[in-house]
Design a protein around this motif. Structure first.
Motif, PDB file in Angstrom:
ATOM      1  N   VAL A 145       0.788  -1.092  -0.027  1.00  0.00           N
ATOM      2  CA  VAL A 145      -0.019  -0.060  -0.015  1.00  0.00           C
ATOM      3  C   VAL A 145       0.901   1.294  -0.026  1.00  0.00           C
ATOM      4  N   TYR A 146       2.130   1.158   0.142  1.00  0.00           N
ATOM      5  CA  TYR A 146       3.124   2.308   0.066  1.00  0.00           C
ATOM      6  C   TYR A 146       3.304   2.664  -1.225  1.00  0.00           C
ATOM      7  N   PRO A 147       3.345   4.245  -1.634  1.00  0.00           N
ATOM      8  CA  PRO A 147       3.384   5.233  -0.667  1.00  0.00           C
ATOM      9  C   PRO A 147       1.811   5.742  -0.569  1.00  0.00           C
ATOM     10  N   GLU A 148       0.889   5.230  -1.430  1.00  0.00           N
ATOM     11  CA  GLU A 148      -0.493   5.936  -1.333  1.00  0.00           C
ATOM     12  C   GLU A 148      -1.096   6.009  -0.074  1.00  0.00           C
ATOM     13  N   TRP A 207      -9.352  -4.814   3.644  1.00  0.00           N
ATOM     14  CA  TRP A 207      -8.160  -3.792   4.308  1.00  0.00           C
ATOM     15  C   TRP A 207      -7.479  -3.186   3.159  1.00  0.00           C
ATOM     16  N   LEU A 208      -6.946  -3.927   2.068  1.00  0.00           N
ATOM     17  CA  LEU A 208      -6.143  -3.484   1.186  1.00  0.00           C
ATOM     18  C   LEU A 208      -6.971  -2.253   0.194  1.00  0.00           C
ATOM     19  N   HIS A 209      -8.150  -2.480   0.123  1.00  0.00           N
ATOM     20  CA  HIS A 209      -8.902  -1.641  -0.650  1.00  0.00           C
ATOM     21  C   HIS A 209      -9.432  -0.398   0.122  1.00  0.00           C
ATOM     22  N   VAL A 210      -9.677  -0.580   1.366  1.00  0.00           N
ATOM     23  CA  VAL A 210     -10.291   0.241   2.407  1.00  0.00           C
ATOM     24  C   VAL A 210      -9.246   1.335   2.595  1.00  0.00           C
ATOM     25  N   VAL A 211      -7.798   1.040   2.803  1.00  0.00           N
ATOM     26  CA  VAL A 211      -6.965   1.758   3.262  1.00  0.00           C
ATOM     27  C   VAL A 211      -6.046   2.332   2.203  1.00  0.00           C
ATOM     28  N   SER A 212      -6.123   1.986   0.984  1.00  0.00           N
ATOM     29  CA  SER A 212      -5.411   2.491  -0.107  1.00  0.00           C
ATOM     30  C   SER A 212      -6.016   2.377  -1.424  1.00  0.00           C
ATOM     31  N   THR A 213      -5.631   3.096  -2.351  1.00  0.00           N
ATOM     32  CA  THR A 213      -5.972   3.117  -3.833  1.00  0.00           C
ATOM     33  C   THR A 213      -5.331   2.243  -4.645  1.00  0.00           C
ATOM     34  N   ARG A 214      -4.282   1.419  -4.158  1.00  0.00           N
ATOM     35  CA  ARG A 214      -3.370   0.706  -5.027  1.00  0.00           C
ATOM     36  C   ARG A 214      -3.844  -0.555  -5.614  1.00  0.00           C
ATOM     37  N   GLU A 215      -3.600  -0.357  -7.110  1.00  0.00           N
ATOM     38  CA  GLU A 215      -4.039  -1.750  -7.737  1.00  0.00           C
ATOM     39  C   GLU A 215      -3.121  -2.720  -7.483  1.00  0.00           C
ATOM     40  N   ASN A 216      -3.446  -4.068  -7.908  1.00  0.00           N
ATOM     41  CA  ASN A 216      -2.603  -5.067  -7.661  1.00  0.00           C
ATOM     42  C   ASN A 216      -1.949  -5.399  -6.383  1.00  0.00           C
ATOM     43  N   ALA A 217      -2.738  -4.798  -5.264  1.00  0.00           N
ATOM     44  CA  ALA A 217      -1.986  -4.794  -3.756  1.00  0.00           C
ATOM     45  C   ALA A 217      -1.413  -6.080  -3.338  1.00  0.00           C
ATOM     46  N   THR A 218      -1.978  -7.250  -3.829  1.00  0.00           N
ATOM     47  CA  THR A 218      -1.713  -8.561  -3.244  1.00  0.00           C
ATOM     48  C   THR A 218       0.036  -9.250  -3.698  1.00  0.00           C
ATOM     49  N   ALA A 219       0.382  -8.445  -4.916  1.00  0.00           N
ATOM     50  CA  ALA A 219       1.486  -9.078  -5.434  1.00  0.00           C
ATOM     51  C   ALA A 219       2.502  -9.665  -4.389  1.00  0.00           C
ATOM     52  N   TYR A 220       2.834  -8.708  -3.553  1.00  0.00           N
ATOM     53  CA  TYR A 220       3.876  -9.001  -2.512  1.00  0.00           C
ATOM     54  C   TYR A 220       3.763 -10.079  -1.767  1.00  0.00           C
ATOM     55  N   PHE A 221       2.561 -10.526  -1.563  1.00  0.00           N
ATOM     56  CA  PHE A 221       2.439 -11.956  -0.710  1.00  0.00           C
ATOM     57  C   PHE A 221       2.796 -13.032  -1.569  1.00  0.00           C
ATOM     58  N   GLU A 222       3.006 -12.998  -2.809  1.00  0.00           N
ATOM     59  CA  GLU A 222       3.831 -14.355  -3.331  1.00  0.00           C
ATOM     60  C   GLU A 222       5.300 -14.312  -3.260  1.00  0.00           C
ATOM     61  N   GLN A 223       5.871 -13.151  -2.530  1.00  0.00           N
ATOM     62  CA  GLN A 223       7.174 -13.174  -2.364  1.00  0.00           C
ATOM     63  C   GLN A 223       7.739 -13.550  -0.945  1.00  0.00           C
ATOM     64  N   LEU A 224       6.612 -14.192  -0.052  1.00  0.00           N
ATOM     65  CA  LEU A 224       6.757 -14.499   1.285  1.00  0.00           C
ATOM     66  C   LEU A 224       7.832 -15.575   1.217  1.00  0.00           C
ATOM     67  N   GLY A 225       8.835 -15.434   2.107  1.00  0.00           N
ATOM     68  CA  GLY A 225       9.915 -16.526   2.209  1.00  0.00           C
ATOM     69  C   GLY A 225      10.900 -16.580   1.331  1.00  0.00           C
ATOM     70  N   GLU A 226      10.588 -15.658   0.236  1.00  0.00           N
ATOM     71  CA  GLU A 226      11.673 -15.756  -0.997  1.00  0.00           C
ATOM     72  C   GLU A 226      12.389 -14.465  -0.954  1.00  0.00           C
ATOM     73  N   ILE A 227      11.844 -13.256  -0.786  1.00  0.00           N
ATOM     74  CA  ILE A 227      12.652 -11.872  -0.288  1.00  0.00           C
ATOM     75  C   ILE A 227      12.210 -11.515   1.032  1.00  0.00           C
ATOM     76  N   TRP A 228      13.364 -11.510   1.999  1.00  0.00           N
ATOM     77  CA  TRP A 228      13.058 -11.435   3.377  1.00  0.00           C
ATOM     78  C   TRP A 228      13.150  -9.882   3.822  1.00  0.00           C
ATOM     79  N   GLU A 229      12.036  -9.352   4.190  1.00  0.00           N
ATOM     80  CA  GLU A 229      12.090  -7.957   4.338  1.00  0.00           C
ATOM     81  C   GLU A 229      12.969  -7.716   5.738  1.00  0.00           C
TER      82      GLU A 229
END
Lengths: 440, 440
Positions: A136-139, A229-251
């Motif tokens: 959802v960042y930065p919107e 949550w994703l749609h109510v608190v942001s206007t981002r399209e395709n906001a779920t893409a990052y969840f495909e990286q769980l365990g691959e890219i470690w924040e």
């Protein structure tokens, strides 16, 4: 299917590695009113049996312990009140505060919790927060939400849910109960309420996990649903893409630690001001030496820290003018430069008034140009490419220990601080993390 | 200056008049899992000394009392769990739940509170909620927020702040601490979490007022600031205009009471279905008599209550198909028509499948066209212009008493329910509202 992806990833996660960020909560408690008022307001009337420690309080039964819910609230407030915490720079999230505050409280109340399990839960919470933040960042931030706490309640729920061994479905419900508690608006930066956000996120996430454990329902699609949550608190399209990286890219590997206890967008300016201060007039720069100070910074700096005339220490933490002034005058920016007295100091006020800011889109948020024009007509400029504490210029282990010791020793004395450092840095090997408080 | 306007209006407010909405919390507690789970999760581990009653619990020390914070949470959940509460129709806010749940809890904990003062505080909270709602409706609702709870925490803070005699500045800070806790997203409609929103709003507002009383700071411009509540949670221009009408236009006079325990946009359809059921086949309409049912309704009905295949009683409360089916089959829509058993009943399922919905912008939200085509080829149509319970067609005092008695008697028996009715309708004359629970 972001909610399912996050819930099943977290429930299946096993031991991984991280660094510790416990120092801030210990240092923050005794010197700021927010955690004290929150503790005084809640402890006697609203605490159940005291199971969990207030980090930095003196450890006596009367004020040092509370139930896990209030401990999470007060420790969360204390972790953030100095604005000195860890930072995931891509999202400006401070991930440890909400997650660690909830986890320590639960570990003490429901232990024993092995070090490996504690750390695994911590990592799960931090990854949840940061993937949500990236989604959802930065919107989300630009519209005025305080992203650390808005994602923090969900991170705390995932972490506590992991510690409680929730199954995937209950973890999804926990994510939902946490997601519907959207705490934290930027107008409250510079007041006691900013740190309340972090405490309330820790408390709300903890409660969400406990409710879900007991069968409370929310939604299996809390994040990605049309009115989720994703749609109510942001206007981002395709906001779920990052969840495909769980365990691959470690924040958590991108998490950094602040060298200065204030808004992170001011750090490049402070870094430059301190270097200029140390390198000129033999480190003894005087107010009368300075004719004017010119800053060239990213426009975000003025949005977040544009206060020209801060009147409290907390407001000083969000004043780029104050930050430049103390960096130049004192050659450092520690908690002592952000007290009520410090912002009212006449010399500091005079120096602030000499500071001018130019906004420049081409300057990155971790960079700054700081130019001092002296009374004799000479000029010195410092270009900071990557501020101290940024991902390219991180604090060393030694600097991290120094930061921990400086804060914690003020609260509980040098020798206990040394023991606390040993304890918190060896959490991964402990048999019962809930006992960490007894080790210092 | 919306925050100042609201805070100073509320602190200066004196006794005014209102009707009571206490029935729902008593009726809702024993028959739904949400308040029970919430109480079980919190009471033993997270409650301080038990000062405040759980409405509808049996009044014993072990389960009937909790600290004011938990009582506000659980009573708030119970007040909303049946979706049977009062409604401010212009905004679809259910104003009493968050405000009354917080106020009763505080009145018991910090009493004595005179009836006049209690009612004045209640009105202050309700006016705050509804003016906020008007300021952001419908954009705020359309994006997915549950408006009852998002404004509810601020309403509860204003009400409790009024009861605690906060000065104007502390009331402003209380509004801020409450405003930063934005609880309630629509994805959770149909789950336990919908009613959690109301409980958490009551609890969050109560805590905000207590923190502000003890000097916790937020902002003096929490609502109207650039990154304050009004702008973060809605895109409305000129959102502060309604605050100029405080004390001139009274929102509480526009509050109405629901005749049916379910989503209010379904009420015109239910009203029509019940009338058709009662007026045909001598009130004994059978499933085999009905070929199809045609509804023509406002598009909002499908957005909010479009579930074709509800699987729990809670989901049934948000299914226009279920609503039409039970209205026709049973000639009534009481809590018994919205249980898990009722939505799974084979005859009800069969009737639901005969229902077709046409969306029509020209039909107001309090109107509906309900047409039944019978197996013999005949048709009956009912046009409801203003649903039972709408502002033009309000429940009478007698119907309100009947609603109260039906719910409350199920929970605590007929004779205690009668006493409770007497008690809650005479709150304005009491010397100590905290004692109301002892009167039934």
């Amino acid at each position: 299917m972001a909610t399912l992806a996050l819930a099943s990833w977290a429930t299946n996660l096993t031991y991984a590695n991280l660094t510790s960020g416990a120092g801030c909560a210990i240092g923050g408690f005794p010197f700021q009113p927010a955690p004290q008022i929150a503790l005084n307001t809640t402890l006697a009337t609203f605490s159940g049996p005291p199971t969990s420690g207030i980090l930095g309080a003196n450890g006596s039964i009367s004020t040092g312990f509370a139930d896990a819910s209030i401990a999470a609230l007060v420790n969360g407030i204390a972790s953030h009140v100095d604005d000195y915490d860890d930072t995931h720079l891509e999202t400006i999230i401070h991930p440890a505060g909400p997650v660690a505050s909830a986890l320590f409280a639960i570990a003490e109340a429901y232990g024993p919790v092995a070090g490996n399990d504690f750390i695994t839960a911590f990592v799960a919470g931090v990854e949840a927060e940061c993937k949500l933040g990236l989604s959802v960042y930065p919107e989300h931030y630009d519209v005025g939400w305080h992203i650390t706490s808005t994602v923090g309640s969900i991170g705390a729920a995932v972490a506590v849910g992991k510690l409680l061994n929730l199954d995937t479905s209950r973890m999804q419900h926990a994510i939902g109960v946490a997601a519907t508690q959207v705490v934290g608006i930027q107008e409250f930066f510079g007041s006691d309420t900013k740190s309340f956000h972090v405490g309330r996120a820790a408390q709300g996430g903890l409660m969400a996990a406990l409710l879900a454990k007991n069968g409370y329902t929310s939604s299996l699609k809390a994040l990605e649903a049309k009115y989720g949550w994703l749609h109510v608190v942001s206007t981002r399209e395709n906001a779920t893409a990052y969840f495909e990286q769980l365990g691959e890219i470690w924040e958590i590997e991108k998490n950094t630690f602040k060298p200065f206890p204030c808004g992170i967008v001011m750090h490049p300016t402070i870094d430059g001001a301190i270097q200029l201060s140390n390198e000129t007039r033999e480190g003894d720069l005087k107010i009368e030496d300075v004719k004017s100070v010119e800053l060239r910074v990213n426009p975000e700096v003025m949005i977040l820290t544009g206060k020209t005339d801060p009147r409290t220490g907390l407001e000083g933490k969000f004043s780029i003018f104050h930050a430049a002034a103390v960096g130049l005058l004192y050659g450092e920016a520690t908690p002592s430069q952000f007290t009520d007295d410090a912002v009212k100091n006449e010399t500091v006020v005079e120096m602030r008034e000499k500071v001018n800011v130019t906004e420049d889109e081409s300057v990155p948020t971790d960079a700054a140009y700081v130019t001092v024009e002296f009374s004799d007509g000479t000029k010195l400029e410092k270009h900071i490419e990557h501020a101290k504490g940024s991902i390219e210029n991180q604090l060393t282990d030694e600097e991290l220990k120094k930061k921990f010791m400086e804060q914690v020793a003020l609260a509980i004395g040098e020798s206990r601080a040394e023991k606390a450092y040993e304890a918190f840095t060896s959490i991964g090997n402990m048999a019962d993390v809930g006992k960490v408080r007894m080790m210092y």
